[in-house]
Design a protein around this motif. Structure first.
Motif, short mmCIF file in Angstrom:
data_model
loop_
_atom_site.label_atom_id
_atom_site.label_comp_id
_atom_site.label_asym_id
_atom_site.label_seq_id
_atom_site.Cartn_x
_atom_site.Cartn_y
_atom_site.Cartn_z
N THR A 135 34.78 15.75 -65.47
CA THR A 135 36.06 16.44 -65.55
C THR A 135 36.84 16.02 -66.79
O THR A 135 37.60 16.82 -67.36
N HIS A 136 36.65 14.78 -67.25
CA HIS A 136 37.28 14.32 -68.50
C HIS A 136 36.71 15.10 -69.68
O HIS A 136 37.45 15.54 -70.58
N CYS A 137 35.39 15.28 -69.69
CA CYS A 137 34.76 16.05 -70.77
C CYS A 137 35.26 17.49 -70.78
O CYS A 137 35.55 18.07 -71.83
N ALA A 138 35.36 18.09 -69.58
CA ALA A 138 35.84 19.47 -69.48
C ALA A 138 37.27 19.59 -69.98
O ALA A 138 37.61 20.55 -70.69
N ALA A 139 38.10 18.62 -69.62
CA ALA A 139 39.50 18.65 -70.05
C ALA A 139 39.61 18.58 -71.56
O ALA A 139 40.40 19.33 -72.18
N ASN A 140 38.85 17.71 -72.18
CA ASN A 140 38.91 17.58 -73.64
C ASN A 140 38.37 18.81 -74.35
O ASN A 140 38.90 19.24 -75.38
N TRP A 141 37.32 19.39 -73.81
CA TRP A 141 36.76 20.61 -74.41
C TRP A 141 37.82 21.70 -74.45
O TRP A 141 38.08 22.32 -75.49
N GLY A 142 38.44 21.96 -73.30
CA GLY A 142 39.44 23.02 -73.23
C GLY A 142 40.68 22.72 -74.04
O GLY A 142 41.20 23.57 -74.77
#
Length: 350
Positions: A135-142
């Motif tokens: 979820t941290h990776c997803a947040a940074n991507w977006g």
């Protein structure tokens, strides 16, 4: 070099929050800590043009760097690793914090050691922590796709240059601060009225901070040309509602392991930083024509997909309680000392 040095900041924040903040206050005070980044961005975006006009563009770097040096001096004089070693607080305040953290202190049957071995293998076999990384990776991507590419999208597709206006440039960050205060109040209200569990609270606010931006991001790709005001509103709401993650996964590292909160943040933020690099790079591969709205929609759908998968994994596997690997040397997971009912309830809060 600056980025390399700043890489240690987020793990340091988590280590200090874990040591200094009572469990029941970590959501609110942790959010205030991370809102500092948005406040600094707002100040620099709104004043850099004035500084450049009156004192030349180098003044932007001298003043912002100088403020950093002032902070370092202040922290060296007043800061401390934990309440136990602080010389600038009362005994009563120190005892209050330490008593509130008693439920997180494992009782060892053998003599205490100077350091606890880091259970690296347990980190990467823990579903809760792996979901946190996702979820941290997803947040940074977006987030970084938004902030680095949306200005280009709005200028080339919608004909709105938000970078030329200091207020418009800082508006998304202003909205993050405003929504941050709102979400903190909402969190406290939910805890008071419904006694919502820590795990459910983390998942609720993480969903707000990722699923709402996911929907708004897709909607942004369908804003018709000439409706630039609507696009600015959607952009501001997308970034603003993202502030809810500060009460979601951002503070979850401390929930899982107060002893290794900084290490966990360092690991997950390292992976997430790679995503913040890859996201904008992928935009350059997909968007060959800056004025082609179809190509931009593909970018938005990919970012939305990351939000969907990342938060979905967090909802399924995320946890809000201390994991057994928080203290590998302990014979028991929590303190067996008698604890007053009021203090036990305080420690169980967040």
């Amino acid at each position: 070099m600056e980025g390399l040095c700043q890489g240690v900041l987020y793990p340091s924040y988590h280590t200090l929050i874990s040591s200094w903040v009572q469990p029941r206050e970590r959501s609110s005070l942790g959010t205030y800590v991370y809102m500092g980044a948005q406040c600094g961005t707002i100040v620099m975006l709104s004043t850099s043009g004035i500084l450049a006009a009156f004192a030349g563009w180098p003044s932007i770097f001298y003043i912002s760097g100088g403020l950093g040096m002032v902070w370092v001096v202040g922290y060296c004089l007043r800061g401390a690793n934990s309440p136990a070693v602080s010389k600038n607080m009362s005994i009563e305040e120190k005892e209050l914090i330490e008593m509130a953290q008693t439920s997180e202190v494992a009782t060892k049957l053998e003599p205490p050691k100077e350091s606890i071995p880091t259970p690296w293998k347990r980190f990467f076999t823990s579903p809760a922590f792996l979901a946190l990384i996702a979820t941290h990776c997803a947040a940074n991507w977006g987030y970084w796709t938004l902030l680095t590419q949306i200005p280009s999208y709005m200028k080339n597709v919608l004909g709105k240059d938000i970078t030329a206006n200091a207020l418009l440039s800082s508006l998304p960050y202003i909205m993050m601060v405003v929504f941050g205060f709102f979400f903190v109040r909402l969190s406290k209200l939910l805890q008071k009225q419904t006694s919502i569990s820590r795990s459910l609270s983390r998942k609720l606010f993480n969903t707000i901070g990722q699923f709402i931006p996911m929907l708004l991001l897709v909607a942004l790709g369908y804003v018709p040309q000439g409706r630039d005001t609507l696009a600015v509103v959607l952009l501001s709401l997308t970034v603003g509602t993202n502030a809810a993650i500060d009460l979601g996964f951002i503070i979850n590292h401390i929930d899982l392991s107060p002893n290794f909160a900084g290490v966990l943040m360092g690991i997950s933020n390292g992976f997430a930083t790679l995503m913040s690099i890859c996201g904008p790079l992928l935009v350059g591969i997909i968007v060959k024509n800056q004025r082609d709205v179809i190509q931009w929609r593909i970018v938005f759908f990919i970012a939305a997909g990351f939000y969907l998968v990342g938060n979905g994994l967090f909802l399924i596997f995320g946890r809000g309680d201390i994991q057994e690997w928080n203290d590998p040397t302990a014979k028991t997971c929590h303190s067996s000392l008698p604890q007053p009912e009021s203090e036990r309830k305080m420690a169980e809060d967040f």
